[in-house]
Scaffold this motif. Structure first.
Motif, PDB file in Angstrom:
ATOM      1  N   TRP A  34       0.831  -1.211   0.000  1.00  0.00           N
ATOM      2  CA  TRP A  34       0.000   0.000   0.000  1.00  0.00           C
ATOM      3  C   TRP A  34       0.863   1.257   0.000  1.00  0.00           C
ATOM      4  CZ3 TRP A  34      -3.538  -2.246   4.364  1.00  0.00           C
ATOM      5  CH2 TRP A  34      -4.491  -3.103   3.789  1.00  0.00           C
ATOM      6  N   MET A  35       1.946   1.234   0.774  1.00  0.00           N
ATOM      7  CA  MET A  35       2.858   2.384   0.776  1.00  0.00           C
ATOM      8  C   MET A  35       3.423   2.612  -0.632  1.00  0.00           C
ATOM      9  SD  MET A  35       5.048   1.847   4.313  1.00  0.00           S
ATOM     10  CE  MET A  35       6.299   3.048   3.852  1.00  0.00           C
ATOM     11  N   GLY A  36       3.827   1.528  -1.282  1.00  0.00           N
ATOM     12  CA  GLY A  36       4.368   1.629  -2.633  1.00  0.00           C
ATOM     13  C   GLY A  36       3.359   2.189  -3.612  1.00  0.00           C
ATOM     14  N   ARG A  37       2.108   1.781  -3.475  1.00  0.00           N
ATOM     15  CA  ARG A  37       1.060   2.291  -4.368  1.00  0.00           C
ATOM     16  C   ARG A  37       0.855   3.791  -4.189  1.00  0.00           C
ATOM     17  NH1 ARG A  37      -3.827  -2.177  -4.079  1.00  0.00           N
ATOM     18  NH2 ARG A  37      -2.811  -3.786  -5.370  1.00  0.00           N
ATOM     19  N   ILE A  38       0.775   4.226  -2.943  1.00  0.00           N
ATOM     20  CA  ILE A  38       0.577   5.657  -2.687  1.00  0.00           C
ATOM     21  C   ILE A  38       1.749   6.460  -3.233  1.00  0.00           C
ATOM     22  CG2 ILE A  38       0.590   7.400  -0.842  1.00  0.00           C
ATOM     23  CD1 ILE A  38      -1.341   5.660   0.697  1.00  0.00           C
ATOM     24  N   GLU A  39       2.966   5.972  -2.990  1.00  0.00           N
ATOM     25  CA  GLU A  39       4.143   6.694  -3.473  1.00  0.00           C
ATOM     26  C   GLU A  39       4.164   6.730  -5.003  1.00  0.00           C
ATOM     27  OE1 GLU A  39       8.937   6.956  -2.541  1.00  0.00           O
ATOM     28  OE2 GLU A  39       7.686   5.516  -1.447  1.00  0.00           O
ATOM     29  N   ALA A  40       3.766   5.632  -5.653  1.00  0.00           N
ATOM     30  CA  ALA A  40       3.738   5.583  -7.119  1.00  0.00           C
ATOM     31  C   ALA A  40       2.727   6.572  -7.689  1.00  0.00           C
ATOM     32  CB  ALA A  40       3.418   4.169  -7.589  1.00  0.00           C
ATOM     33  N   ALA A  46       1.525  15.310 -11.361  1.00  0.00           N
ATOM     34  CA  ALA A  46       2.157  16.632 -11.325  1.00  0.00           C
ATOM     35  C   ALA A  46       1.398  17.582 -10.408  1.00  0.00           C
ATOM     36  CB  ALA A  46       2.232  17.218 -12.726  1.00  0.00           C
ATOM     37  N   LYS A  47       0.239  17.145  -9.925  1.00  0.00           N
ATOM     38  CA  LYS A  47      -0.587  17.992  -9.060  1.00  0.00           C
ATOM     39  C   LYS A  47      -0.857  17.273  -7.745  1.00  0.00           C
ATOM     40  CE  LYS A  47      -2.922  20.547 -12.724  1.00  0.00           C
ATOM     41  NZ  LYS A  47      -4.207  20.983 -13.268  1.00  0.00           N
ATOM     42  N   PRO A  48      -1.263  18.007  -6.722  1.00  0.00           N
ATOM     43  CA  PRO A  48      -1.587  17.347  -5.455  1.00  0.00           C
ATOM     44  C   PRO A  48      -2.690  16.307  -5.635  1.00  0.00           C
ATOM     45  CG  PRO A  48      -1.451  19.724  -5.164  1.00  0.00           C
ATOM     46  CD  PRO A  48      -1.394  19.476  -6.635  1.00  0.00           C
ATOM     47  N   VAL A  49      -2.575  15.191  -4.917  1.00  0.00           N
ATOM     48  CA  VAL A  49      -3.547  14.099  -4.989  1.00  0.00           C
ATOM     49  C   VAL A  49      -4.341  14.095  -3.692  1.00  0.00           C
ATOM     50  CG1 VAL A  49      -3.879  11.620  -5.308  1.00  0.00           C
ATOM     51  CG2 VAL A  49      -1.944  12.771  -6.426  1.00  0.00           C
ATOM     52  N   SER A  50      -5.647  14.072  -3.802  1.00  0.00           N
ATOM     53  CA  SER A  50      -6.489  14.155  -2.610  1.00  0.00           C
ATOM     54  C   SER A  50      -6.447  12.853  -1.809  1.00  0.00           C
ATOM     55  CB  SER A  50      -7.940  14.453  -2.998  1.00  0.00           C
ATOM     56  OG  SER A  50      -8.531  13.316  -3.608  1.00  0.00           O
ATOM     57  N   ARG A  51      -6.833  12.947  -0.543  1.00  0.00           N
ATOM     58  CA  ARG A  51      -6.891  11.766   0.310  1.00  0.00           C
ATOM     59  C   ARG A  51      -7.847  10.734  -0.271  1.00  0.00           C
ATOM     60  NH1 ARG A  51      -9.562   8.730   3.269  1.00  0.00           N
ATOM     61  NH2 ARG A  51      -8.762   7.814   5.191  1.00  0.00           N
ATOM     62  N   ASP A  52      -9.003  11.185  -0.791  1.00  0.00           N
ATOM     63  CA  ASP A  52      -9.987  10.254  -1.362  1.00  0.00           C
ATOM     64  C   ASP A  52      -9.412   9.484  -2.539  1.00  0.00           C
ATOM     65  OD1 ASP A  52     -11.821  11.032   0.518  1.00  0.00           O
ATOM     66  OD2 ASP A  52     -12.939  12.360  -0.820  1.00  0.00           O
ATOM     67  N   ASP A  53      -8.624  10.165  -3.383  1.00  0.00           N
ATOM     68  CA  ASP A  53      -8.012   9.477  -4.518  1.00  0.00           C
ATOM     69  C   ASP A  53      -6.979   8.459  -4.056  1.00  0.00           C
ATOM     70  OD1 ASP A  53      -9.550  10.740  -6.426  1.00  0.00           O
ATOM     71  OD2 ASP A  53      -8.109  12.356  -6.765  1.00  0.00           O
ATOM     72  N   LEU A  54      -6.208   8.809  -3.029  1.00  0.00           N
ATOM     73  CA  LEU A  54      -5.217   7.866  -2.506  1.00  0.00           C
ATOM     74  C   LEU A  54      -5.905   6.659  -1.871  1.00  0.00           C
ATOM     75  CD1 LEU A  54      -2.640  10.325  -0.890  1.00  0.00           C
ATOM     76  CD2 LEU A  54      -2.407   9.056  -3.037  1.00  0.00           C
ATOM     77  N   ALA A  55      -7.055   6.883  -1.246  1.00  0.00           N
ATOM     78  CA  ALA A  55      -7.779   5.785  -0.588  1.00  0.00           C
ATOM     79  C   ALA A  55      -8.261   4.741  -1.590  1.00  0.00           C
ATOM     80  CB  ALA A  55      -8.963   6.343   0.209  1.00  0.00           C
ATOM     81  N   ARG A  56      -8.359   5.103  -2.874  1.00  0.00           N
ATOM     82  CA  ARG A  56      -8.842   4.165  -3.892  1.00  0.00           C
ATOM     83  C   ARG A  56      -7.832   3.073  -4.219  1.00  0.00           C
ATOM     84  NH1 ARG A  56     -10.832   9.068  -6.927  1.00  0.00           N
ATOM     85  NH2 ARG A  56     -13.022   9.246  -6.334  1.00  0.00           N
ATOM     86  N   VAL A  57      -6.562   3.270  -3.826  1.00  0.00           N
ATOM     87  CA  VAL A  57      -5.545   2.284  -4.198  1.00  0.00           C
ATOM     88  C   VAL A  57      -5.095   1.427  -3.019  1.00  0.00           C
ATOM     89  CG1 VAL A  57      -4.728   3.698  -6.113  1.00  0.00           C
ATOM     90  CG2 VAL A  57      -3.583   3.881  -3.896  1.00  0.00           C
ATOM     91  N   VAL A  58      -5.724   1.614  -1.859  1.00  0.00           N
ATOM     92  CA  VAL A  58      -5.373   0.803  -0.691  1.00  0.00           C
ATOM     93  C   VAL A  58      -6.628   0.140  -0.141  1.00  0.00           C
ATOM     94  CG1 VAL A  58      -3.423   2.293  -0.131  1.00  0.00           C
ATOM     95  CG2 VAL A  58      -5.630   2.729   0.947  1.00  0.00           C
ATOM     96  N   GLY A  59      -6.430  -0.819   0.761  1.00  0.00           N
ATOM     97  CA  GLY A  59      -7.553  -1.551   1.339  1.00  0.00           C
ATOM     98  C   GLY A  59      -8.479  -0.654   2.141  1.00  0.00           C
ATOM     99  N   GLN A  60      -9.721  -1.096   2.283  1.00  0.00           N
ATOM    100  CA  GLN A  60     -10.729  -0.279   2.968  1.00  0.00           C
ATOM    101  C   GLN A  60     -10.378  -0.018   4.419  1.00  0.00           C
ATOM    102  OE1 GLN A  60     -14.478  -2.278   2.170  1.00  0.00           O
ATOM    103  NE2 GLN A  60     -14.898  -0.827   0.519  1.00  0.00           N
ATOM    104  N   GLY A  61      -9.693  -0.948   5.053  1.00  0.00           N
ATOM    105  CA  GLY A  61      -9.344  -0.768   6.460  1.00  0.00           C
ATOM    106  C   GLY A  61      -8.053  -0.008   6.672  1.00  0.00           C
ATOM    107  N   ALA A  62      -7.367   0.342   5.592  1.00  0.00           N
ATOM    108  CA  ALA A  62      -6.062   0.997   5.717  1.00  0.00           C
ATOM    109  C   ALA A  62      -6.229   2.481   6.012  1.00  0.00           C
ATOM    110  CB  ALA A  62      -5.261   0.812   4.429  1.00  0.00           C
ATOM    111  N   SER A  63      -5.368   3.017   6.864  1.00  0.00           N
ATOM    112  CA  SER A  63      -5.372   4.436   7.181  1.00  0.00           C
ATOM    113  C   SER A  63      -4.406   5.150   6.236  1.00  0.00           C
ATOM    114  CB  SER A  63      -4.943   4.665   8.632  1.00  0.00           C
ATOM    115  OG  SER A  63      -4.613   6.023   8.836  1.00  0.00           O
ATOM    116  N   VAL A  64      -4.957   5.981   5.349  1.00  0.00           N
ATOM    117  CA  VAL A  64      -4.115   6.739   4.422  1.00  0.00           C
ATOM    118  C   VAL A  64      -3.143   7.618   5.196  1.00  0.00           C
ATOM    119  CG1 VAL A  64      -4.137   8.552   2.649  1.00  0.00           C
ATOM    120  CG2 VAL A  64      -5.794   6.684   2.539  1.00  0.00           C
ATOM    121  N   GLU A  65      -3.621   8.223   6.282  1.00  0.00           N
ATOM    122  CA  GLU A  65      -2.770   9.107   7.073  1.00  0.00           C
ATOM    123  C   GLU A  65      -1.572   8.360   7.664  1.00  0.00           C
ATOM    124  OE1 GLU A  65      -6.078   9.007   7.244  1.00  0.00           O
ATOM    125  OE2 GLU A  65      -6.584  11.006   6.465  1.00  0.00           O
ATOM    126  N   MET A  66      -1.804   7.128   8.185  1.00  0.00           N
ATOM    127  CA  MET A  66      -0.698   6.349   8.755  1.00  0.00           C
ATOM    128  C   MET A  66       0.278   5.906   7.670  1.00  0.00           C
ATOM    129  SD  MET A  66      -2.659   4.116  11.685  1.00  0.00           S
ATOM    130  CE  MET A  66      -1.181   3.241  12.174  1.00  0.00           C
TER     131      MET A  66
END
Length: 199
Positions: A34-40, A46-66
């Protein structure tokens, strides 16, 4: 089955192959995945990515902030960092490396170097938006050229705002998300307070 239905089904099938949860991996490898996906995703944008967009690439129980906290910890000592700007997250080079980047590469059309007048107009738009050309002329005591405004538009730092209430309703100008990201601002509320001259 209609063409639209087939296209929708095809799109749905495409998403079905994306395994958000990574349930087949042990917990530590799942977290690293999940960390690798967010970093990728951040690296590719080229623009800021919202928390909601980042949440789409990780599991439902994962904390994007953590996950972001762990990525930031790993980037300690690196020449770039993960920062929160313009309502989202992006990877940016650290300011102490600006001279090295400038010395090593001609950024050409992507350069964000400003003339004194461009910076002045950009600041005027930021603090007085939405503002039209007449309003800018009032601030600078002279007309601001259309070419200068076009250059700031080309750099995606300003955009058209609502029509002015002045006669003939001219266009106004406002700053953009790129402006916020360029100057490391989360929102316009983070602009430094203007120091007005004392009467």
């Amino acid at each position: 089955m209609s063409v639209a239905t087939r296209k929708q089904k095809s799109a749905d099938d495409g998403h079905a192959h994306f395994d958000r949860e990574l349930d087949d991996l042990p917990p530590d490898l799942r977290w690293r995945g999940w960390m690798g996906r967010i970093e990728a995703v951040l690296f590719a944008s080229a623009k800021p990515v919202s928390r909601d967009d980042l949440a789409r690439v990780v599991g439902q129980g994962a904390s994007v902030e953590m996950l972001i906290d762990d990525i930031q910890a790993e980037l300690t000592g690196r020449p770039y960092e993960l920062t929160q700007v313009a309502g989202g997250w992006m990877l940016q080079t650290k300011t102490q490396f600006a001279d090295a980047i400038e010395a090593a590469a001609d950024l050409g059309e992507h350069s964000l170097a400003f003339t004194e007048m461009e910076m002045g107009v950009l600041c005027a738009v930021a603090y007085h938006q939405s503002i039209d050309r007449a309003g800018l002329a009032d601030i600078f005591g002279k007309e601001v050229s259309r070419d200068l405004l076009a250059r700031l538009r080309y750099k995606d730092l300003i955009a058209s705002g609502p029509r002015s209430p002045r006669p003939s309703a001219p266009h106004t100008f406002v700053t953009t998300e790129t402006f916020l990201a360029t100057f490391d601002l989360q929102s316009l509320r983070d602009l430094p307070e203007l120091e007005l001259p004392k009467p």
